[in-house]
Design an enzyme around this catalytic site. Structure first.
Site, PDB file in Angstrom:
ATOM      1  N   SER A 121       0.844  -1.200   0.000  1.00  0.00           N
ATOM      2  CA  SER A 121       0.000   0.000   0.000  1.00  0.00           C
ATOM      3  C   SER A 121       0.874   1.243   0.000  1.00  0.00           C
ATOM      4  CB  SER A 121      -0.891   0.016   1.239  1.00  0.00           C
ATOM      5  OG  SER A 121      -1.384   1.330   1.440  1.00  0.00           O
TER       6      SER A 121
ATOM      7  N   HIS B 141      -1.467  -1.406  -4.079  1.00  0.00           N
ATOM      8  CA  HIS B 141      -2.721  -1.068  -3.401  1.00  0.00           C
ATOM      9  C   HIS B 141      -2.783   0.445  -3.227  1.00  0.00           C
ATOM     10  CE1 HIS B 141      -6.111  -2.060  -0.711  1.00  0.00           C
ATOM     11  NE2 HIS B 141      -5.662  -1.099   0.081  1.00  0.00           N
TER      12      HIS B 141
ATOM     13  N   ASP C 265      -4.922   3.573  -1.813  1.00  0.00           N
ATOM     14  CA  ASP C 265      -5.956   3.893  -0.828  1.00  0.00           C
ATOM     15  C   ASP C 265      -6.566   5.263  -1.109  1.00  0.00           C
ATOM     16  OD1 ASP C 265      -6.068   1.656   1.078  1.00  0.00           O
ATOM     17  OD2 ASP C 265      -3.939   2.119   1.380  1.00  0.00           O
TER      18      ASP C 265
ATOM     19  N   MET D 233      -9.356   7.948  -0.039  1.00  0.00           N
ATOM     20  CA  MET D 233     -10.181   8.340   1.117  1.00  0.00           C
ATOM     21  C   MET D 233     -10.802   9.709   0.862  1.00  0.00           C
ATOM     22  SD  MET D 233      -7.688   7.219   4.242  1.00  0.00           S
ATOM     23  CE  MET D 233      -6.710   5.710   4.176  1.00  0.00           C
TER      24      MET D 233
ATOM     25  N   HIS E  96      -8.569   0.829  -3.605  1.00  0.00           N
ATOM     26  CA  HIS E  96      -9.444   0.655  -2.440  1.00  0.00           C
ATOM     27  C   HIS E  96     -10.180   1.959  -2.184  1.00  0.00           C
ATOM     28  CE1 HIS E  96      -9.566  -0.286   2.194  1.00  0.00           C
ATOM     29  NE2 HIS E  96     -10.769  -0.269   1.649  1.00  0.00           N
TER      30      HIS E  96
ATOM     31  N   MET F  78     -12.354   4.051  -0.191  1.00  0.00           N
ATOM     32  CA  MET F  78     -12.971   4.322   1.113  1.00  0.00           C
ATOM     33  C   MET F  78     -13.729   5.632   0.984  1.00  0.00           C
ATOM     34  SD  MET F  78      -9.671   3.116   3.308  1.00  0.00           S
ATOM     35  CE  MET F  78      -8.611   3.337   1.872  1.00  0.00           C
TER      36      MET F  78
ATOM     37  N   MET G 238     -11.287  -6.025   6.077  1.00  0.00           N
ATOM     38  CA  MET G 238     -10.435  -5.034   6.757  1.00  0.00           C
ATOM     39  C   MET G 238     -10.042  -5.580   8.125  1.00  0.00           C
ATOM     40  SD  MET G 238      -9.893  -2.548   4.696  1.00  0.00           S
ATOM     41  CE  MET G 238      -8.931  -1.605   5.899  1.00  0.00           C
TER      42      MET G 238
ATOM     43  N   ASP H 245      -6.267  -6.384   4.865  1.00  0.00           N
ATOM     44  CA  ASP H 245      -5.679  -5.039   4.786  1.00  0.00           C
ATOM     45  C   ASP H 245      -5.742  -4.403   6.165  1.00  0.00           C
ATOM     46  OD1 ASP H 245      -4.905  -2.460   4.126  1.00  0.00           O
ATOM     47  OD2 ASP H 245      -6.673  -2.021   2.885  1.00  0.00           O
ATOM     48  N   GLY H 246      -4.568  -4.082   6.690  1.00  0.00           N
ATOM     49  CA  GLY H 246      -4.491  -3.383   7.971  1.00  0.00           C
ATOM     50  C   GLY H 246      -3.698  -4.157   8.993  1.00  0.00           C
TER      51      GLY H 246
HETATM   52  C1  DX5 Z   1      -6.116   1.611   5.906  1.00  0.00           C
HETATM   53  C2  DX5 Z   1      -5.784   1.331   4.469  1.00  0.00           C
HETATM   54  C3  DX5 Z   1      -4.651   0.396   4.348  1.00  0.00           C
HETATM   55  C4  DX5 Z   1      -3.372   0.906   4.939  1.00  0.00           C
HETATM   56  C5  DX5 Z   1      -2.741  -0.222   5.660  1.00  0.00           C
HETATM   57  O1  DX5 Z   1      -7.218   2.432   5.967  1.00  0.00           O
HETATM   58  O2  DX5 Z   1      -6.882   0.754   3.799  1.00  0.00           O
HETATM   59  O3  DX5 Z   1      -4.457  -0.049   3.018  1.00  0.00           O
HETATM   60  O4  DX5 Z   1      -2.441   1.382   4.017  1.00  0.00           O
HETATM   61  O5  DX5 Z   1      -1.621   0.242   6.330  1.00  0.00           O
HETATM   62  P1  DX5 Z   1      -0.832  -0.694   7.319  1.00  0.00           P
HETATM   63  O6  DX5 Z   1      -0.315  -1.853   6.535  1.00  0.00           O
HETATM   64  O7  DX5 Z   1       0.246   0.193   7.849  1.00  0.00           O
HETATM   65  O8  DX5 Z   1      -1.811  -1.119   8.394  1.00  0.00           O
HETATM   66 ZN    ZN Z   2      -6.473  -0.232   1.812  1.00  0.00          ZN
END
Ligand code: DX5
Ligand code: ZN
Length: 230
Positions: A4, A28, A30, A32, A61, A63, A131, A169-170
């Site tokens: 990510s 990946h 992200d 948001m 992804h 969000m 998640m 993920d996470g």
């Molecule tokens: C969190 C994201 C993840 C994030 C994970 O909201 O969806 O993709 O990058 O980060 P790590 O691996 O540090 O938990």
């Molecule tokens: Zn993510």
């Protein structure tokens, strides 16, 4: 392995991609919106810029509260797959829209969203994202209580003979990736564990190795045995 970029230096994303490419199957991304999650990241213009720099599969992804408004823009920007959250609603229509756009279709569930919320869509999607933190920020602690949902998704997918990826993920890192693999995940997103390392590619390779050995160990001990023809 899907590193990510959230934990990379946003001032040098091209260099971050180059560093991780030897060990990445997907990237990946992200996205948001400050509504679905309390944070803001990137949108289609940044995805388009990154697309000019790499041929890696973009696992995008979303969000965001209103994915329907932006799916086409992400597709045009070069997203290969998009994952929308089941919590935003309208899932059947979003799945159709993603298919029509030629996207690989992903459906995500937050840690407190039950398996039953994604179950009706298993035969229409390509990927289910469980998640393992509440989305919004990198560097949070892995939530082991999500593993039972990972197992439930894997069991349902296998029982129905579906070709659906199970992504986590996470909080995925050396201490947690094996448990996720044993539970049935086959796609692993990692941000801080990869880009927080001095050698992101080596960190990603190590996660892949740990996941692979856990997968072999768990399938030897289950009915999905190695070498089985079924
Ligand atoms: C969190 C994201 C993840 C994030 C994970 O909201 O969806 O993709 O990058 O980060 P790590 O691996 O540090 O938990
Ligand atoms: Zn993510």
């Amino acid at each position: 392995m899907a590193p990510s970029l959230l934990s990379a230096d946003f001032g040098r994303l091209d260099a971050a991609i180059d560093e991780v490419t030897p060990a990445a199957d997907w990237l990946h991304l992200d996205v948001m919106d400050g509504h679905f999650v309390p944070n803001l990241t990137i949108g289609p213009p940044v995805v388009a810029s990154l697309r000019g720099h790499t041929d890696l599969f973009f696992d995008t992804h979303l969000m965001i509260t209103e994915p329907a408004r932006y799916l086409e823009a992400f597709r045009r920007a070069g997203a290969d797959g998009c994952t929308v959250h089941v919590e935003v609603g309208g899932t059947a229509s979003l799945v159709r829209q993603m298919r029509d756009l030629g996207l690989r279709v992903g459906l995500a569930a937050n840690p407190d969203t039950p398996f039953e919320a994604v179950e009706p869509f298993l035969d229409t999607v390509d990927l289910v994202l469980c998640m393992t933190v509440f989305p919004g920020f990198g560097g949070q602690a892995f939530m082991p209580e999500v593993l039972s949902k990972v197992s439930a998704v894997r069991a349902a997918v296998d029982a129905a003979g579906l070709d659906v990826d199970v992504e986590v993920d996470g909080g995925i890192g050396p201490a947690t990736v094996a448990a996720a693999a044993e539970a049935g995940a086959n796609v692993f997103v990692a941000g801080s564990a990869v880009f927080g390392s001095d050698d992101p590619a080596a960190a990603a390779d190590e996660l892949r190795r740990l996941a692979a050995s856990a997968t072999v160990a768990s399938s030897v001990g289950s009915t999905r045995s190695v070498g089985s023809t079924g």
